[in-house]
Design a protein around this motif. Structure first.
Motif, PDB file in Angstrom:
ATOM      1  N   LYS A 233      39.916  82.069  27.693  1.00  0.00           N
ATOM      2  CA  LYS A 233      40.240  81.126  28.778  1.00  0.00           C
ATOM      3  C   LYS A 233      39.068  81.004  29.760  1.00  0.00           C
ATOM      4  CE  LYS A 233      45.252  81.432  28.721  1.00  0.00           C
ATOM      5  NZ  LYS A 233      46.408  82.218  29.166  1.00  0.00           N
ATOM      6  N   ILE A 234      38.417  82.125  30.033  1.00  0.00           N
ATOM      7  CA  ILE A 234      37.255  82.109  30.947  1.00  0.00           C
ATOM      8  C   ILE A 234      36.140  81.256  30.337  1.00  0.00           C
ATOM      9  CG2 ILE A 234      35.420  83.544  31.938  1.00  0.00           C
ATOM     10  CD1 ILE A 234      37.539  85.800  32.190  1.00  0.00           C
ATOM     11  N   LYS A 235      35.898  81.462  29.059  1.00  0.00           N
ATOM     12  CA  LYS A 235      34.853  80.689  28.366  1.00  0.00           C
ATOM     13  C   LYS A 235      35.180  79.191  28.412  1.00  0.00           C
ATOM     14  CE  LYS A 235      33.471  83.955  24.749  1.00  0.00           C
ATOM     15  NZ  LYS A 235      33.595  84.209  23.310  1.00  0.00           N
ATOM     16  N   THR A 236      36.462  78.875  28.180  1.00  0.00           N
ATOM     17  CA  THR A 236      36.871  77.465  28.148  1.00  0.00           C
ATOM     18  C   THR A 236      36.650  76.797  29.506  1.00  0.00           C
ATOM     19  OG1 THR A 236      38.498  77.937  26.443  1.00  0.00           O
ATOM     20  CG2 THR A 236      38.840  75.921  27.696  1.00  0.00           C
TER      21      THR A 236
ATOM     22  N   LEU B 197      37.205  76.985  39.518  1.00  0.00           N
ATOM     23  CA  LEU B 197      37.813  78.058  40.309  1.00  0.00           C
ATOM     24  C   LEU B 197      38.505  79.036  39.374  1.00  0.00           C
ATOM     25  CD1 LEU B 197      38.904  79.420  42.911  1.00  0.00           C
ATOM     26  CD2 LEU B 197      40.847  77.831  42.781  1.00  0.00           C
ATOM     27  N   ILE B 198      38.086  80.300  39.448  1.00  0.00           N
ATOM     28  CA  ILE B 198      38.806  81.370  38.748  1.00  0.00           C
ATOM     29  C   ILE B 198      39.311  82.331  39.808  1.00  0.00           C
ATOM     30  CG2 ILE B 198      38.661  83.286  37.106  1.00  0.00           C
ATOM     31  CD1 ILE B 198      36.420  81.784  35.653  1.00  0.00           C
TER      32      ILE B 198
ATOM     33  N   GLU C 199      48.407  84.271  42.883  1.00  0.00           N
ATOM     34  CA  GLU C 199      48.954  82.903  42.959  1.00  0.00           C
ATOM     35  C   GLU C 199      48.721  82.260  44.331  1.00  0.00           C
ATOM     36  OE1 GLU C 199      50.747  85.606  42.249  1.00  0.00           O
ATOM     37  OE2 GLU C 199      51.610  85.391  40.242  1.00  0.00           O
ATOM     38  N   ASN C 200      48.869  83.085  45.386  1.00  0.00           N
ATOM     39  CA  ASN C 200      48.765  82.513  46.743  1.00  0.00           C
ATOM     40  C   ASN C 200      47.344  82.055  47.050  1.00  0.00           C
ATOM     41  OD1 ASN C 200      51.571  83.307  47.695  1.00  0.00           O
ATOM     42  ND2 ASN C 200      50.731  85.274  47.039  1.00  0.00           N
ATOM     43  N   ALA C 201      46.375  82.916  46.737  1.00  0.00           N
ATOM     44  CA  ALA C 201      44.970  82.552  46.998  1.00  0.00           C
ATOM     45  C   ALA C 201      44.568  81.360  46.143  1.00  0.00           C
ATOM     46  CB  ALA C 201      44.053  83.742  46.721  1.00  0.00           C
ATOM     47  N   HIS C 202      45.051  81.357  44.891  1.00  0.00           N
ATOM     48  CA  HIS C 202      44.697  80.266  43.976  1.00  0.00           C
ATOM     49  C   HIS C 202      45.208  78.928  44.523  1.00  0.00           C
ATOM     50  CE1 HIS C 202      43.153  78.974  40.117  1.00  0.00           C
ATOM     51  NE2 HIS C 202      44.261  78.300  39.895  1.00  0.00           N
ATOM     52  N   THR C 203      46.473  78.914  44.906  1.00  0.00           N
ATOM     53  CA  THR C 203      47.070  77.684  45.446  1.00  0.00           C
ATOM     54  C   THR C 203      46.360  77.261  46.731  1.00  0.00           C
ATOM     55  OG1 THR C 203      49.191  78.335  44.516  1.00  0.00           O
ATOM     56  CG2 THR C 203      49.260  76.657  46.227  1.00  0.00           C
ATOM     57  N   ALA C 204      46.087  78.238  47.592  1.00  0.00           N
ATOM     58  CA  ALA C 204      45.427  77.913  48.869  1.00  0.00           C
ATOM     59  C   ALA C 204      44.019  77.377  48.629  1.00  0.00           C
ATOM     60  CB  ALA C 204      45.393  79.150  49.759  1.00  0.00           C
ATOM     61  N   LEU C 205      43.319  77.989  47.677  1.00  0.00           N
ATOM     62  CA  LEU C 205      41.948  77.539  47.395  1.00  0.00           C
ATOM     63  C   LEU C 205      41.926  76.128  46.816  1.00  0.00           C
ATOM     64  CD1 LEU C 205      40.177  80.771  46.263  1.00  0.00           C
ATOM     65  CD2 LEU C 205      39.193  79.058  47.795  1.00  0.00           C
ATOM     66  N   LEU C 206      42.907  75.827  46.005  1.00  0.00           N
ATOM     67  CA  LEU C 206      42.974  74.466  45.457  1.00  0.00           C
ATOM     68  C   LEU C 206      43.121  73.450  46.601  1.00  0.00           C
ATOM     69  CD1 LEU C 206      45.225  74.989  42.295  1.00  0.00           C
ATOM     70  CD2 LEU C 206      42.773  74.498  42.356  1.00  0.00           C
ATOM     71  N   LYS C 207      43.894  73.834  47.622  1.00  0.00           N
ATOM     72  CA  LYS C 207      44.053  72.949  48.788  1.00  0.00           C
ATOM     73  C   LYS C 207      42.739  72.829  49.555  1.00  0.00           C
ATOM     74  CE  LYS C 207      48.801  72.744  50.283  1.00  0.00           C
ATOM     75  NZ  LYS C 207      49.772  73.080  51.304  1.00  0.00           N
TER      76      LYS C 207
ATOM     77  N   THR D  22      39.247  72.999  34.884  1.00  0.00           N
ATOM     78  CA  THR D  22      38.222  73.879  35.459  1.00  0.00           C
ATOM     79  C   THR D  22      38.817  74.874  36.459  1.00  0.00           C
ATOM     80  OG1 THR D  22      37.661  72.208  37.132  1.00  0.00           O
ATOM     81  CG2 THR D  22      36.313  72.244  35.125  1.00  0.00           C
ATOM     82  N   THR D  23      40.109  75.133  36.298  1.00  0.00           N
ATOM     83  CA  THR D  23      40.728  76.143  37.166  1.00  0.00           C
ATOM     84  C   THR D  23      41.525  77.129  36.314  1.00  0.00           C
ATOM     85  OG1 THR D  23      42.677  74.756  37.539  1.00  0.00           O
ATOM     86  CG2 THR D  23      40.915  74.569  39.140  1.00  0.00           C
ATOM     87  N   LEU D  24      41.491  78.375  36.745  1.00  0.00           N
ATOM     88  CA  LEU D  24      42.160  79.420  35.967  1.00  0.00           C
ATOM     89  C   LEU D  24      42.634  80.534  36.898  1.00  0.00           C
ATOM     90  CD1 LEU D  24      42.800  80.827  33.201  1.00  0.00           C
ATOM     91  CD2 LEU D  24      40.465  81.737  33.279  1.00  0.00           C
ATOM     92  N   LEU D  25      43.896  80.904  36.741  1.00  0.00           N
ATOM     93  CA  LEU D  25      44.435  82.065  37.455  1.00  0.00           C
ATOM     94  C   LEU D  25      44.603  83.205  36.449  1.00  0.00           C
ATOM     95  CD1 LEU D  25      45.910  83.555  39.811  1.00  0.00           C
ATOM     96  CD2 LEU D  25      48.013  82.412  39.052  1.00  0.00           C
TER      97      LEU D  25
END
Ligand SMILES: Cc1cc2nc3c(=O)[nH]c(=O)nc-3n(C[C@H](O)[C@H](O)[C@H](O)COP(=O)(O)O)c2cc1C
Length: 178
Positions: A166-169, A112-113, A120-128, A141-144
């Motif tokens: 960071k994207i490559k990693t 997830l990028i 931050e909000n979408a990232h946290t929500a998507l992780l859920k 495998t996650t990056l904000l």
């Protein structure tokens, strides 16, 4: 003997916008992909109808079946998305809702990028959400990426070296988890 079958990466951009930064990130990863990887960017998110549990039966809408099949056939998934109004873009959340009953994401290596102004909000929500549908992802495998537009030039090239790295990693970590 090493398999000659290519690894299938299915990339889902959360933005429908032409010239989207998130599309640009996926295009960057597509070009970066090794020859052993087939990197397919999904461009049919807008064809997924609004989620209706009443239609979530043995004969769901054709675009939903295709979306589920593309996920099932993939060895790994990468979602790259902005945030809208402090949340997950509706069209992306809608598509993910159609995968709850099918279990398409269950155990699937996923990255997830979230690339947005803040994000931050979408990232946290998507992780859920991804946790709820049992996607296989980790911190690796996650990056904000916040302030994405300031890290890209007008042609869509990533101009910030740290962000590019960071994207490559994250992508390499996804490939290694397959
Ligand atoms: C209607 C609308 C709402 C937005 N709301 C947010 C927000 O809540 N948080 C945020 O980080 N960015 C927000 N943005 C800015 C987007 O992050 C920014 O436009 C981003 O570049 C969109 O991704 P894209 O370039 O892939 O299309 C919003 C943009 C639009 C058009």
């Amino acid at each position: 003997m090493q398999s000659s079958v290519k690894k299938q990466i299915f990339a889902i951009p959360g933005s429908l916008r032409s010239g989207s930064s998130n599309h640009n990130i996926l295009n960057f990863l597509s070009k970066l992909s090794p020859a052993s990887v087939n990197f397919a960017i999904y461009d049919e998110l807008a064809t997924i109808p609004p989620f209706d549990p009443g239609n979530d039966n043995d004969t769901p809408p054709e675009s939903v079946t295709k979306f589920r099949d593309l996920i099932a056939e993939a060895n790994g998934i990468i979602i790259c998305t902005p945030e809208y109004a402090f949340g997950i873009p509706g069209q992306l959340k809608n598509a993910l809702d159609w995968t709850v009953s099918s279990g398409s994401f269950s155990g699937k290596p996923t990255a997830l990028i979230t690339a947005s102004t803040g994000g931050e909000n979408a990232h946290t929500a998507l992780l859920k959400v991804l946790g709820a549908i049992d996607a296989n992802l980790s911190d690796d495998t996650t990056l904000l990426i916040s302030y994405i537009r300031s890290k890209m030039d007008a042609a869509g090239n990533i101009t910030d070296a740290d962000t590019e790295e960071k994207i490559k990693t994250v992508f390499n970590n996804l490939l290694n988890s397959i």
